[in-house]
Motif scaffolding. Sequence first.
Motif, PDB file in Angstrom:
ATOM      1  N   LEU A 125      40.569  42.980  51.137  1.00  0.00           N
ATOM      2  CA  LEU A 125      41.665  42.006  51.084  1.00  0.00           C
ATOM      3  C   LEU A 125      41.588  41.064  52.275  1.00  0.00           C
ATOM      4  O   LEU A 125      41.254  41.476  53.382  1.00  0.00           O
ATOM      5  N   MET A 129      47.886  36.300  52.908  1.00  0.00           N
ATOM      6  CA  MET A 129      47.810  35.245  51.906  1.00  0.00           C
ATOM      7  C   MET A 129      47.721  33.887  52.586  1.00  0.00           C
ATOM      8  O   MET A 129      47.043  32.986  52.109  1.00  0.00           O
ATOM      9  N   GLU A 130      48.387  33.793  53.726  1.00  0.00           N
ATOM     10  CA  GLU A 130      48.354  32.579  54.538  1.00  0.00           C
ATOM     11  C   GLU A 130      46.909  32.274  54.962  1.00  0.00           C
ATOM     12  O   GLU A 130      46.431  31.148  54.863  1.00  0.00           O
ATOM     13  N   LYS A 133      44.746  31.246  52.081  1.00  0.00           N
ATOM     14  CA  LYS A 133      45.046  29.840  51.805  1.00  0.00           C
ATOM     15  C   LYS A 133      44.205  28.943  52.715  1.00  0.00           C
ATOM     16  O   LYS A 133      43.537  28.015  52.253  1.00  0.00           O
ATOM     17  N   MET A 148      45.798  24.370  43.633  1.00  0.00           N
ATOM     18  CA  MET A 148      46.687  25.176  42.792  1.00  0.00           C
ATOM     19  C   MET A 148      45.871  26.162  41.951  1.00  0.00           C
ATOM     20  O   MET A 148      46.185  27.342  41.883  1.00  0.00           O
ATOM     21  N   PHE A 151      44.393  28.946  44.160  1.00  0.00           N
ATOM     22  CA  PHE A 151      45.425  29.920  44.515  1.00  0.00           C
ATOM     23  C   PHE A 151      45.707  30.849  43.351  1.00  0.00           C
ATOM     24  O   PHE A 151      45.808  32.059  43.504  1.00  0.00           O
ATOM     25  N   LYS A 152      45.856  30.257  42.202  1.00  0.00           N
ATOM     26  CA  LYS A 152      46.183  31.054  41.021  1.00  0.00           C
ATOM     27  C   LYS A 152      45.079  32.059  40.721  1.00  0.00           C
ATOM     28  O   LYS A 152      45.343  33.193  40.341  1.00  0.00           O
ATOM     29  N   TYR A 155      45.340  34.790  43.160  1.00  0.00           N
ATOM     30  CA  TYR A 155      46.516  35.561  42.739  1.00  0.00           C
ATOM     31  C   TYR A 155      46.154  36.524  41.611  1.00  0.00           C
ATOM     32  O   TYR A 155      46.466  37.698  41.638  1.00  0.00           O
ATOM     33  N   ILE A 158      43.754  39.464  42.715  1.00  0.00           N
ATOM     34  CA  ILE A 158      44.330  40.547  43.512  1.00  0.00           C
ATOM     35  C   ILE A 158      44.985  41.600  42.615  1.00  0.00           C
ATOM     36  O   ILE A 158      45.069  42.772  42.969  1.00  0.00           O
ATOM     37  N   ASN A 159      45.366  41.194  41.399  1.00  0.00           N
ATOM     38  CA  ASN A 159      45.886  42.187  40.434  1.00  0.00           C
ATOM     39  C   ASN A 159      44.901  43.319  40.165  1.00  0.00           C
ATOM     40  O   ASN A 159      45.300  44.432  39.875  1.00  0.00           O
TER      41      ASN A 159
END
Lengths: 212, 212
Positions: A125, A129-130, A133, A148, A151-152, A155, A158-159
Motif C-alpha cells: 500500500l 492516499m494523499e 495522489k 479523476m 484516482f478511480k 480506488y 485497493i478493493n
Amino acid sequence: MVNHNRGLLIVISGPSGAGKGTICKELLEKNDNLFISVSATTRNPRAGEVDGVNYYFLDKDSFIQKIEAGDFLEHAEVYGNYYGTPKSKVEEMLLSGKDVILEIDIQGALKVKENSQEGIFVFILPPSMEELKKRIIKRGSETEESLMTRFKSAYQEINYVSTYNYAVVNDEVHEAVKKIESILTAERCRVDRIKENILDSKEGLIHEQLYD
Amino acid sequence: MVNHNRGLLIVISGPSGAGKGTICKELLEKNDNLFISVSATTRNPRAGEVDGVNYYFLDKDSFIQKIEAGDFLEHAEVYGNYYGTPKSKVEEMLLSGKDVILEIDIQGALKVKENSQEGIFVFILPPSMEELKKRIIKRGSETEESLMTRFKSAYQEINYVSTYNYAVVNDEVHEAVKKIESILTAERCRVDRIKENILDSKEGLIHEQLYD
C-alpha cells in the motif's frame, strides 16, 4: 504432503505507485535464499538484455504452446506482446528450496492465486492516499478528467486487498522490507507448512527412545 | 468489524520441558506493549505474592460464580485449587491496544481456543526429541516404567501441534523469541485484521480527493 524443505512462493503486488519494485530490490539484496521469478516474453530483447536473466525470450508460437500446456502461473498480452510467469521455472526453484518472489500487478496476482495454492500474497500500500495522489500527479496526467480516472482506478484496485494474505504500507522502504522478512519468518513457522516435519521427528522419538 | 487498534492475543503453549517460561520472560522484557495475563486462583497467597501481580486471589465461591458467568477463557482444578484466565481482564488489555500473552499448558490452550476466536496459538517445541528425553530424565523419574510414561505423554502432547497456528523450536532462546516477534509483526499485517482500516482510508480518498 507438504515438503518442509520446499521454498516459499511470495507474491509482491499492489497498485502502481506503491513502490513494489524498490521493495523487491532491497529484499533480494538482503536475502541470499530469495530469488525473483524471471518472466517470459515475446517482445524483442533490448540492447544488453540477456535471455534467462532479464526475460526468457520466446517466439509467439512457443509462448502460445506454453499457454496451452498450462505452463504459466499467469500471462497477459500488452500492446501485442505476451508476458508470463513460467510455472516450471518457479517450481524448479521452489523444489530446490529457494524462496521465490513474483513482483506482479494486481491482475497478474489474481491469476496466480487461481493457479497456485501455495502463494503468500502481499499487497503493498502507498503510505497514504494523499501520497498516492502526489505520485499519480507526478507521473503526469494532463486533464482533470484523466486525474479523476487514475484516482478511480487506484480506488478500485485497493478493493482487491481483501483477496491477499498480508498488507504492508510502504511508508519507509526499510521498514516495509523488514515487515515482509517477518512475514517470511512467520510463514516458515506455520503449522500447516511444517506439521509433517514435526510429526516425523516425533515418530523418530518413539522408535529410538521407546521401542529400541 | 475488526478494531485495528485492538491488541493481539498470543497463546504460548507446548509440552512441559519445552521452555515456554524462559521464552515468555524474554519476550516481555523486550516488548513494551506486551503484557502477560495474570491468572486467578483460589489457593492462598504465599509470602511476598501480591494480588493482581502474581495472581488474582479469589475465594472458592467467587471463583465458581465467575466460572458460571463464563468469565474464564480457561480454568482447571489442581490439587483442590482452582486456576483460571480471567476473560474480562484479558479483554480490557486487548481493548486498550495492549498485546497479551497467555503462557499456558496444552489442555488450557485447547480450552482458550474453544472460547476465543482471535488467539494466535504458538506451540513451543523442544530442540529435539533427544533433548526432551534429557530434560525428562533430568526432572527425575526413578523407574523405567515411569520414564516410559513420560515419553508417551510427550509423544501424545506433540500431536496437538496440529491445532495450533505456529510452531517454534526452542533451539536457542533468543532465536525462538525473534521468531515469535516476527509472528507478531506478520499477524499485524494480516489483511483479515486490518482490512477495515485500509478500506476506511480508501473511503477517505474518495471523499477528500474526488468529490470535494
